[in-house]
Each structure stands twice: as C-alpha cells, then as structure tokens.
Motif scaffolding. Sequence first.
Motif, short mmCIF file in Angstrom:
data_model
loop_
_atom_site.label_atom_id
_atom_site.label_comp_id
_atom_site.label_asym_id
_atom_site.label_seq_id
_atom_site.Cartn_x
_atom_site.Cartn_y
_atom_site.Cartn_z
N ILE A 341 14.73 15.23 -89.89
CA ILE A 341 16.04 15.54 -90.48
C ILE A 341 16.80 16.35 -89.44
O ILE A 341 16.27 17.35 -88.91
N SER A 342 18.02 15.92 -89.15
CA SER A 342 18.77 16.57 -88.08
C SER A 342 20.14 17.02 -88.57
O SER A 342 20.89 16.23 -89.15
N VAL A 343 20.44 18.30 -88.36
CA VAL A 343 21.78 18.84 -88.58
C VAL A 343 22.33 19.15 -87.19
O VAL A 343 21.83 20.06 -86.51
N ASP A 344 23.33 18.40 -86.77
CA ASP A 344 23.76 18.45 -85.37
C ASP A 344 25.19 19.00 -85.27
O ASP A 344 26.15 18.31 -85.59
N HIS A 345 25.28 20.27 -84.83
CA HIS A 345 26.58 20.92 -84.58
C HIS A 345 27.54 20.74 -85.76
O HIS A 345 28.67 20.26 -85.61
N GLY A 403 18.00 9.54 -87.75
CA GLY A 403 19.17 9.05 -87.02
C GLY A 403 20.22 8.39 -87.89
O GLY A 403 21.29 8.04 -87.39
N THR A 404 19.95 8.21 -89.18
CA THR A 404 20.92 7.57 -90.08
C THR A 404 21.66 8.66 -90.86
O THR A 404 21.03 9.53 -91.46
N PRO A 405 23.00 8.63 -90.88
CA PRO A 405 23.75 9.63 -91.64
C PRO A 405 23.31 9.66 -93.10
O PRO A 405 23.13 8.62 -93.72
N VAL A 406 23.12 10.86 -93.62
CA VAL A 406 22.62 11.00 -94.99
C VAL A 406 23.63 10.42 -96.00
O VAL A 406 23.26 9.99 -97.09
N SER A 407 24.91 10.39 -95.62
CA SER A 407 25.93 9.81 -96.51
C SER A 407 25.71 8.32 -96.72
O SER A 407 26.19 7.75 -97.71
N GLU A 408 24.99 7.66 -95.81
CA GLU A 408 24.73 6.23 -95.93
C GLU A 408 23.42 5.94 -96.65
O GLU A 408 23.03 4.78 -96.79
N LEU A 409 22.76 7.01 -97.13
CA LEU A 409 21.46 6.84 -97.78
C LEU A 409 21.49 7.27 -99.25
O LEU A 409 20.44 7.49 -99.85
#
Length: 580
Positions: A341-345, A403-409
Amino acid sequence: MHSIKQTFAHDTWVMPYLRKYKWLLILVLFLGMMTFLSAAALMFNSGYLISEAARRPDSIIYIYVPVVLARAFGVARPVFRYSERLTSHNWVLRIVSDFRKKLYQAVEVKASAIKQTHQTGDILSILADDIDHIENLYLRTVFPIVIGWLLYLIIVIGVGVFSWPVALLMALLLGVIVLVMPLLSVAVNGAREFKQKQIQSNFYTSLTDEVLGLTDWVISGRYHDFMALQNKPIKQIAALRRKDHFFQWWRGFGVQFFFMLAVLTLLIWSGTFFTASKGMANWIAAFALTLFPIVEPFLEVSQGASEWPVYQQSIERVNQLSNDQPKQIAQTKLSEPVNEISVDHVTFSYPGDDKQILKNVSLQIKRGEKIALLGPSGTGKSTLLKLLLGDQAPTTGTVTINGTPVSELQDQRAQLFGVLDQQPYLFDTSVMNNIRLGNLNATDEQVKAAVEAVELKPLIESLPDGYDTEVQESGSRFSGGERQRLSLARILLQDAPIIVLDEPTVSLDPITERELLDTVFKVLHDKTIIWVTHHLAGINHVDQVRFLEDGGFDMQGTPRALYQDEPRFRKLYELDEGKV
C-alpha cells in the motif's frame, strides 16, 4: 418570484412528478373546487330558501326546488370533501413512494463517498424532514393556493356579470387576502420559518454528532456543557414559534376583517340592486351568505405561502443530494495478493477550504506489516484513513494498492478492507447472523471457529440460547469489549487482507483494552494492519509507528527505536504504562 424560478430551474424532484401525475392533480383541484362551490351553493340556496319561506308563498312549489337543492348541495359537499382528501392523499402517497425510491438511489450511488459532502445529521435531516416537507408542499401550499386563486377568480367574474364596479371592489378586497397577505407572510413570517428550519436542521446535525461522541462528553465530565448546547437551539426555536403564533393571530384577524368588508360590500350591493320587487329581495341574503364557506381556503392561502421558504430549502437540499453525484471512475480488479500500500506525496484539503489537512505525506506499507498512526485530534489521522479506503480523493499525490489507485478498486473494497472502529454496529438479530455478515456463505462451523478464535466461545455457549441469542439493538446485550470481539469475529470471516483499526478500544477500560488488543493482533497476525490510536497501550504489537502532527509525520520508526531515541515518545509510553 425570481427565487421560485431559480429553485425549479434544475429541479428533478417536484416538477417531474407534477407532470407525471398531472391528471390526478387536475382531479384533486377539481374536487377541491367542487367542495367549496357546493358549500357556497348550499349557503346561496339556503339564503334564498329562508327569504322565500319568510314571505309565506301561496304554493309549496315556490320552495320545493330550493329544498331539494339544499339536500343535494348538503350531500355533495361532504362527498366532494371526502373524495378530495382521498384523491389528494393518494397523489401524495404515490409521489412520496417515488421520492423514497429516488432518495435511496441517490444515496446508494454515492454511499461510499457521501461523507465528502454531507454530515450524518444532514442525511438524517433529509430522511426525516425534507421528504415530509415536500409532501406538505402539495397538501398545505400548492392545493390551497391554487384552489383559493380559482375561487377568487370565480367570485370576481360572477359578481362582474351583474356589476363590474362592485366586482372591481371585490377584487381589491379579496385580492388583499389572496395576494397581498401571502406576499406579506413570505416576507415577514417566511423569513422566520426559514430561520427556524435552519436552526432545527443545524440542531439535528450537531445533536447527531454529539450523541455519536457521547462517550467523550461523559468521560470528560462535561454534562452541563452538553445540556447547554441542546438548550440553546430549543430556546431559539421556542422564541421564533411564539413570534410565529403572534403573527398568525394578526394575519387571521386581517383576513377576517377584509373578508367582512367583502361580505358587507355584497350585502349593501345586493340590498340596493335587488329591490325592484319583493321576489327579487329573496336574492339579498343569498348573495350575502355565499362568501362565508369560502373563508377557509382564503385563510389557508396565506399560511401555505408563509411556509414556502421551508419547502424551498428542502427542495434545494434534495436536489443537491441527487445532483452532486460523485465522479464516476473506471473500476478494475486486483488479481494478485496485496503486496504493498503506497501513499505517495499526498496533500489533501476539503473543497472550499484552503486549510491543508495533510501536507506532502508519503507512506509505504508492506504485506503483513502492522503500522500505528498516532497524533492529537484534528491532525489528519481520520482523513488519512479515508484516503486509504477511497472515501476521499487526494488533492495532489496518489494512494495505490499494488500500484493501482485505490479509487479504481472500490468495487472490490469489501474483499480488500476489513474495518473495526469505535462503535461497530451489531444488528438486533442472533449472534450467528451478526457474525455471518462477514461472509454470508460461511457455515455454522466456520462461525463457531471465528467465535472461538476471538475467545468468546465460553461466553456464547454459556448462554441459554447459545449462538441463537439475540444481541438486541446495537448489541446492547453485550459489553463494549464483547461487542468488539463479535465484530472481530465478523472480520475474521470476511478474511480481507487489509484491516483498519480506527480506535477500537477508545471506550474500554485499560484491562479490557489490553486483552482485546492482544486478541486482535494474535488472530490477525497474517494481515496487514493500519491502526489509528490516541495513546500507546499495546504499541509493541506493531512494526512501525507514525506520529501525525500539523499535517505531516513528526516522528516515525519502530517502537523500540522511538523509545530509545525520542524523549517525547518515551514519556508518552511511560505515561500509558503508569510509570510516571
């Protein structure tokens, strides 16, 4: 008038249903008109009949027809009234049925994102009040005003057949009732009604939020502050209602006064006009009495108009709810296990607010890692959770899973995330049914295994009805710690790879809290855990600790490293351990 046009310019709640049920609407208005016309005809006929009978006519035939008509109009009035009430409520019930379906669809479409634009109390206010207000818009405003205006035209035109000067005077006198007073009601009392609705709506919202946080009020010993917050709007509403009743009394007096002038006008005119013979004199009382049954709809015109600002706000609120739909984002599906899980900037601020809740925050969580998010209230912990779950979208930056935006899941959300928060909801059904909500296909044996894993098996099996025991509303049959364990069993059945713990022990005593945390981290040892907490009890269960303050990470590291290197962390830890 401009505000009315603006309200209905993009309306999808009121006007479409006026068109959909237009023939039923016409029938309602027709029956309403016939109710009052029958009453007026009864009084007209009765005036003539009394006058004619007083002359002691030579033959019964002179009063036979008026007697028959009196009976006919006397029966017609209640029949039309009952039919009108039946038809108008049929109209309203059909529309309300459509409203509730439309409201459900509007909320269901944006269920996961609805808190972005509405507070819990706002939604409850719409559900409890606004639909009823739109229902009353027809019953208390539209129907009475339209019927009152139609009767006004009929009276003026009817008198105009005999005398246009008198018709003009009647138009002026009754025009004060059906035109001037409604406008005055909207200008004076309508503003008061609107303010009362605003206070009531804000009270609904704030009370909901305060009740949801009732535990904090009790713990902090601020009972009197809590009660003072509730008493203030109640007193404001009571004061506005007193002014409202005072205004209504004077408005009713004004309507009756101008109505009396209209009756006197008809009486004087008919007394002058119908004096050529004794037979014509029978019409004097007939014309004078005709107006009396009409006073009821004329009174309702002003009252209905004064309530328009309240209905206007309700119409705007429900239209805003259905029109402010979330942006549709193409959905995808993860086919591989959750590895990162990645929170990027990420930077985040709420729409219309320049304040940045999060400022350039970055965070990476590996598969199976346990991370604790700490910090004072208002530092962005809950906002970060919403971003991780997809309830909010970052202003800048990205939140991704593999690598997949959480909004798309979001279509896969229930398979990815399990959530245990401060007040997990238990339904008024059996223990078995409540836990099985985590996986509707779970067998009884799997449910019992989950109960055993969360260390509730001895308790449940000691109950007379065992797993069929009713938990009662909101789980009141069980203690706070037991409710959390039941919810934890539900999460075990759900078997999501990512578990969010949103201060699940905030209302528990220290011993119960520690025991629950030990159980949580034991049964979820193979899951990725994101734990939001306000203190350090049980912190040794996690791999990483992140302190959020002023929108960014102030301290971060393993519990051991922070204890050794950060005096502030060491002091907080020792406070929670009771060593200071």
